[in-house]
Design a protein around this motif. Sequence first.
Motif, mmCIF file in Angstrom:
data_model
loop_
_atom_site.group_PDB
_atom_site.id
_atom_site.type_symbol
_atom_site.label_atom_id
_atom_site.label_comp_id
_atom_site.label_asym_id
_atom_site.label_seq_id
_atom_site.Cartn_x
_atom_site.Cartn_y
_atom_site.Cartn_z
ATOM 1 N N ARG B 12 1.129 -5.081 110.915
ATOM 2 C CA ARG B 12 2.273 -5.044 111.820
ATOM 3 C C ARG B 12 3.432 -4.371 111.096
ATOM 4 N NH1 ARG B 12 3.257 -10.667 114.895
ATOM 5 N NH2 ARG B 12 4.536 -9.240 116.106
ATOM 6 N N LEU B 13 3.971 -3.331 111.704
ATOM 7 C CA LEU B 13 5.078 -2.582 111.121
ATOM 8 C C LEU B 13 6.234 -2.508 112.095
ATOM 9 C CD1 LEU B 13 3.099 0.469 109.619
ATOM 10 C CD2 LEU B 13 3.948 -1.536 108.378
ATOM 11 N N GLN B 14 7.434 -2.391 111.547
ATOM 12 C CA GLN B 14 8.579 -2.055 112.373
ATOM 13 C C GLN B 14 8.618 -0.538 112.530
ATOM 14 O OE1 GLN B 14 9.546 -5.474 113.565
ATOM 15 N NE2 GLN B 14 11.139 -3.941 113.918
ATOM 16 N N GLU B 15 9.127 -0.089 113.634
ATOM 17 C CA GLU B 15 9.271 1.351 113.842
ATOM 18 C C GLU B 15 10.022 1.956 112.669
ATOM 19 O OE1 GLU B 15 11.030 2.292 117.558
ATOM 20 O OE2 GLU B 15 10.807 4.466 117.313
ATOM 21 N N SER B 20 0.308 2.425 104.407
ATOM 22 C CA SER B 20 -0.981 3.093 104.215
ATOM 23 C C SER B 20 -2.129 2.171 104.588
ATOM 24 C CB SER B 20 -1.155 3.512 102.749
ATOM 25 O OG SER B 20 -0.200 4.468 102.369
ATOM 26 N N LEU B 21 -3.186 2.768 105.124
ATOM 27 C CA LEU B 21 -4.427 2.077 105.430
ATOM 28 C C LEU B 21 -5.482 2.556 104.435
ATOM 29 C CD1 LEU B 21 -2.725 1.919 108.043
ATOM 30 C CD2 LEU B 21 -4.828 2.262 109.345
ATOM 31 N N SER B 71 -10.459 6.440 100.704
ATOM 32 C CA SER B 71 -9.575 7.324 101.442
ATOM 33 C C SER B 71 -8.394 6.496 101.927
ATOM 34 C CB SER B 71 -10.307 7.939 102.637
ATOM 35 O OG SER B 71 -9.434 8.729 103.413
ATOM 36 N N PHE B 72 -7.250 7.163 102.041
ATOM 37 C CA PHE B 72 -6.061 6.509 102.560
ATOM 38 C C PHE B 72 -5.563 7.272 103.781
ATOM 39 C CE2 PHE B 72 -5.267 3.401 99.317
ATOM 40 C CZ PHE B 72 -5.863 3.920 98.178
ATOM 41 N N LEU B 73 -5.084 6.506 104.755
ATOM 42 C CA LEU B 73 -4.397 7.091 105.905
ATOM 43 C C LEU B 73 -2.946 6.629 105.799
ATOM 44 C CD1 LEU B 73 -4.702 8.768 108.497
ATOM 45 C CD2 LEU B 73 -5.019 6.622 109.732
ATOM 46 N N HIS B 74 -2.074 7.570 105.455
ATOM 47 C CA HIS B 74 -0.654 7.265 105.289
ATOM 48 C C HIS B 74 0.044 7.504 106.619
ATOM 49 C CE1 HIS B 74 -1.383 7.291 100.937
ATOM 50 N NE2 HIS B 74 -2.048 8.407 101.125
ATOM 51 N N ILE B 75 0.874 6.544 107.019
ATOM 52 C CA ILE B 75 1.629 6.671 108.268
ATOM 53 C C ILE B 75 3.114 6.666 107.909
ATOM 54 C CG2 ILE B 75 2.064 5.690 110.533
ATOM 55 C CD1 ILE B 75 -0.665 4.350 110.327
ATOM 56 N N THR B 76 3.754 7.781 108.177
ATOM 57 C CA THR B 76 5.169 7.943 107.816
ATOM 58 C C THR B 76 6.041 7.761 109.046
ATOM 59 O OG1 THR B 76 4.557 9.515 106.075
ATOM 60 C CG2 THR B 76 6.863 9.504 106.803
ATOM 61 N N ALA B 77 7.022 6.853 108.915
ATOM 62 C CA ALA B 77 7.976 6.587 110.009
ATOM 63 C C ALA B 77 7.262 6.400 111.340
ATOM 64 C CB ALA B 77 9.014 7.694 110.086
ATOM 65 N N PRO B 78 6.372 5.398 111.434
ATOM 66 C CA PRO B 78 5.588 5.244 112.662
ATOM 67 C C PRO B 78 6.432 4.899 113.880
ATOM 68 C CG PRO B 78 5.351 3.319 111.271
ATOM 69 C CD PRO B 78 6.092 4.335 110.455
ATOM 70 N N LYS B 79 5.875 5.245 115.053
ATOM 71 C CA LYS B 79 6.481 4.937 116.338
ATOM 72 C C LYS B 79 5.561 3.975 117.094
ATOM 73 C CE LYS B 79 8.838 9.390 116.694
ATOM 74 N NZ LYS B 79 9.080 10.589 117.528
ATOM 75 N N PRO B 80 6.077 3.282 118.093
ATOM 76 C CA PRO B 80 5.227 2.348 118.854
ATOM 77 C C PRO B 80 3.958 3.003 119.411
ATOM 78 C CG PRO B 80 7.521 1.952 119.360
ATOM 79 C CD PRO B 80 7.496 3.165 118.476
ATOM 80 N N GLU B 81 4.031 4.286 119.756
ATOM 81 C CA GLU B 81 2.852 4.960 120.300
ATOM 82 C C GLU B 81 1.749 5.186 119.264
ATOM 83 O OE1 GLU B 81 6.032 6.048 120.542
ATOM 84 O OE2 GLU B 81 6.148 8.248 120.387
ATOM 85 N N ASP B 82 2.043 4.911 118.004
ATOM 86 C CA ASP B 82 1.013 4.981 116.959
ATOM 87 C C ASP B 82 0.170 3.704 116.916
ATOM 88 O OD1 ASP B 82 3.399 6.636 114.861
ATOM 89 O OD2 ASP B 82 1.765 7.541 116.019
ATOM 90 N N SER B 83 0.551 2.707 117.684
ATOM 91 C CA SER B 83 -0.214 1.454 117.734
ATOM 92 C C SER B 83 -1.608 1.719 118.281
ATOM 93 C CB SER B 83 0.503 0.426 118.619
ATOM 94 O OG SER B 83 1.755 0.082 118.072
ATOM 95 N N VAL B 107 2.912 -1.354 115.919
ATOM 96 C CA VAL B 107 4.240 -0.885 115.528
ATOM 97 C C VAL B 107 5.250 -1.394 116.541
ATOM 98 C CG1 VAL B 107 5.690 1.097 115.003
ATOM 99 C CG2 VAL B 107 3.228 1.187 114.524
ATOM 100 N N LYS B 108 6.159 -2.220 116.060
ATOM 101 C CA LYS B 108 7.167 -2.815 116.934
ATOM 102 C C LYS B 108 8.420 -1.950 116.985
ATOM 103 C CE LYS B 108 5.192 -6.766 118.036
ATOM 104 N NZ LYS B 108 4.884 -7.114 119.451
ATOM 105 N N PRO B 109 9.014 -1.797 118.176
ATOM 106 C CA PRO B 109 10.248 -0.993 118.282
ATOM 107 C C PRO B 109 11.429 -1.708 117.657
ATOM 108 C CG PRO B 109 9.659 -1.948 120.397
ATOM 109 C CD PRO B 109 8.538 -2.278 119.466
#
Lengths: 113, 109
Positions: B12-15, B20-21, B71-83, B107-109
């Motif tokens: 769970r991330l804030q917007e 990283s996954l 392998s890593f999947l890095h998510i930079t500055a995620p948005k709710p639509e990345d959920s 990803v919470k707004p």
Amino acid sequence: NAGVTQTPKFQVLKTGQSMTLQCAQDMNHNSMYWYRQDPGMGLRLIYYSASEGTTDKGEVPNGYNVSRLNKREFSLRLESAAPSQTSVYFCASTRPRDTGELFFGEGSRLTVL
Amino acid sequence: EDQVTQSPEALRLQEGESSSLNCSYTVSGLRGLFWYRQDPGKGPEFLFTLYSAGEEKEKERLKATLTKKESFLHITAPKPEDSATYLCAVQDNFNKFYFGSGTKLNVKP
């Protein structure tokens, strides 16, 4: 642009009944796959077909049979359904050289009572 | 035996909060490592393919990297639509694809 088409999308069966899940792709792919997806288990390979006329077992083949009818179609049959086969089933295919990604259908949700 | 393990199971991330996954794997001859995104009730949607250690791929806010074991999947500055649920898969020398159990990202707004 149909891609990979699966039918039916939803099915409810009673224990012991049989059914066939159909899959067709219009991308001229050689390899086709059947997966099942259960909560917390990810996607598990049931059967695989490298080309027309060939099939091979995956991780969880028990209780299933497959037919690669032609290059386009790959069907999955449950001869005597069991509650443990309640799952979402996905068909997938890959490009001719088989070094690319899998293309998936939308899934078939099967419930066995 | 080919095996793929993903962590964490849920995130769970804030917007705007980057993270990283992880996907660790053992495979008899790696032909490719793949990342997919899956939305509820849909089939997995392809994101990236990585073929050799050191390779990196980027797409919008996502960046995938590969080493010899993970392998890593890095998510930079995620948005709710990345959920979504993010799946990792490996292709072995027998042309079979093995999947991890996925990371469910919220990803919470």
